[in-house]
Design a protein around this motif. Structure first.
Motif, mmCIF file in Angstrom:
data_model
loop_
_atom_site.group_PDB
_atom_site.id
_atom_site.type_symbol
_atom_site.label_atom_id
_atom_site.label_comp_id
_atom_site.label_asym_id
_atom_site.label_seq_id
_atom_site.Cartn_x
_atom_site.Cartn_y
_atom_site.Cartn_z
ATOM 1 N N GLY A 118 -4.507 6.109 1.233
ATOM 2 C CA GLY A 118 -3.759 4.790 0.825
ATOM 3 C C GLY A 118 -4.436 4.299 -0.730
ATOM 4 O O GLY A 118 -5.454 4.686 -0.974
ATOM 5 N N ILE A 119 -3.378 3.805 -1.262
ATOM 6 C CA ILE A 119 -3.627 3.205 -2.690
ATOM 7 C C ILE A 119 -3.090 1.901 -2.825
ATOM 8 O O ILE A 119 -1.862 1.619 -2.487
ATOM 9 C CB ILE A 119 -2.953 4.224 -3.601
ATOM 10 C CG1 ILE A 119 -3.338 5.595 -3.559
ATOM 11 C CG2 ILE A 119 -3.318 3.428 -5.057
ATOM 12 C CD1 ILE A 119 -2.388 6.475 -4.329
ATOM 13 N N ALA A 120 -3.910 0.918 -2.782
ATOM 14 C CA ALA A 120 -3.476 -0.677 -2.926
ATOM 15 C C ALA A 120 -3.149 -0.895 -4.416
ATOM 16 O O ALA A 120 -3.634 -0.282 -5.266
ATOM 17 C CB ALA A 120 -4.547 -1.535 -2.609
ATOM 18 N N ASN A 157 0.866 -1.137 0.058
ATOM 19 C CA ASN A 157 -0.129 -0.086 -0.044
ATOM 20 C C ASN A 157 0.790 1.164 0.049
ATOM 21 O O ASN A 157 1.912 1.287 0.804
ATOM 22 C CB ASN A 157 -0.983 0.120 1.128
ATOM 23 C CG ASN A 157 -1.935 -0.873 1.012
ATOM 24 O OD1 ASN A 157 -2.423 -1.240 0.079
ATOM 25 N ND2 ASN A 157 -2.247 -1.713 2.163
ATOM 26 N N ILE A 158 0.514 2.075 -0.970
ATOM 27 C CA ILE A 158 1.371 3.237 -1.012
ATOM 28 C C ILE A 158 0.382 4.538 -0.526
ATOM 29 O O ILE A 158 -0.987 4.570 -0.682
ATOM 30 C CB ILE A 158 1.742 3.682 -2.434
ATOM 31 C CG1 ILE A 158 2.886 2.595 -2.746
ATOM 32 C CG2 ILE A 158 2.194 5.135 -2.377
ATOM 33 C CD1 ILE A 158 3.059 2.777 -4.137
ATOM 34 N N THR A 159 0.960 5.417 0.231
ATOM 35 C CA THR A 159 -0.109 6.574 0.641
ATOM 36 C C THR A 159 0.506 7.837 -0.329
ATOM 37 O O THR A 159 1.461 8.256 -0.389
ATOM 38 C CB THR A 159 0.411 6.895 2.099
ATOM 39 O OG1 THR A 159 0.112 5.975 3.127
ATOM 40 C CG2 THR A 159 -0.340 8.134 2.412
ATOM 41 N N ALA A 160 -0.916 8.400 -0.647
ATOM 42 C CA ALA A 160 -0.502 9.708 -1.602
ATOM 43 C C ALA A 160 -1.464 10.588 -1.292
ATOM 44 O O ALA A 160 -2.568 10.611 -1.178
ATOM 45 C CB ALA A 160 -0.884 8.998 -3.081
ATOM 46 N N ASN A 161 -1.048 11.936 -0.753
ATOM 47 C CA ASN A 161 -1.871 12.799 -0.237
ATOM 48 C C ASN A 161 -2.872 12.429 1.008
ATOM 49 O O ASN A 161 -3.998 12.726 1.167
ATOM 50 C CB ASN A 161 -2.739 13.467 -1.481
ATOM 51 C CG ASN A 161 -1.978 13.983 -2.330
ATOM 52 O OD1 ASN A 161 -0.878 14.514 -2.326
ATOM 53 N ND2 ASN A 161 -2.392 14.207 -3.734
ATOM 54 N N GLY A 162 -2.204 11.705 1.623
ATOM 55 C CA GLY A 162 -2.735 11.005 2.914
ATOM 56 C C GLY A 162 -3.899 10.065 2.696
ATOM 57 O O GLY A 162 -4.390 9.354 3.701
#
Length: 90
Positions: free
Chosen positions: A32-34, A25-30
């Motif tokens: 989470g993006i799986a 999972n990556i966090t972008a602009n607060g």
């Protein structure tokens, strides 16, 4: 936007994580993006990374078999790259 603000640098997962571990999972602009829907990362012999282009068209059985093969091959390739890197340092 000021030019003195340094952009955040994203890091790769630690080398102790495995391709078959929990989805990354990556966090972008607060938020989470799986990325698990993109399929596993494939380590190339030169150390570059790629994904399987048609992952979303594979059946669940095909995905499991591919994950098993890629996990083993990725480990072998990463071990070979680490060995080559340590030999260069000696």
């Amino acid at each position: 936007m000021s030019s003195d603000k340094t952009p955040e640098i994203l890091a790769l997962p630690s080398s102790t994580s495995t391709p078959d571990s929990a989805p990354l999972n990556i966090t972008a602009n607060g938020a989470g993006i799986a990325l698990d829907h993109l399929g596993p990362m494939v380590v190339q012999p030169d150390g570059t990374l790629m994904r399987i282009k048609d992952w979303d068209t594979k059946t669940d059985h095909e995905k499991e078999m591919i994950k098993r093969v890629i996990t083993k091959r990725n480990k072998e390739r990463l071990d070979a790259l680490a060995l080559a890197q340590s030999a260069e340092m000696d």
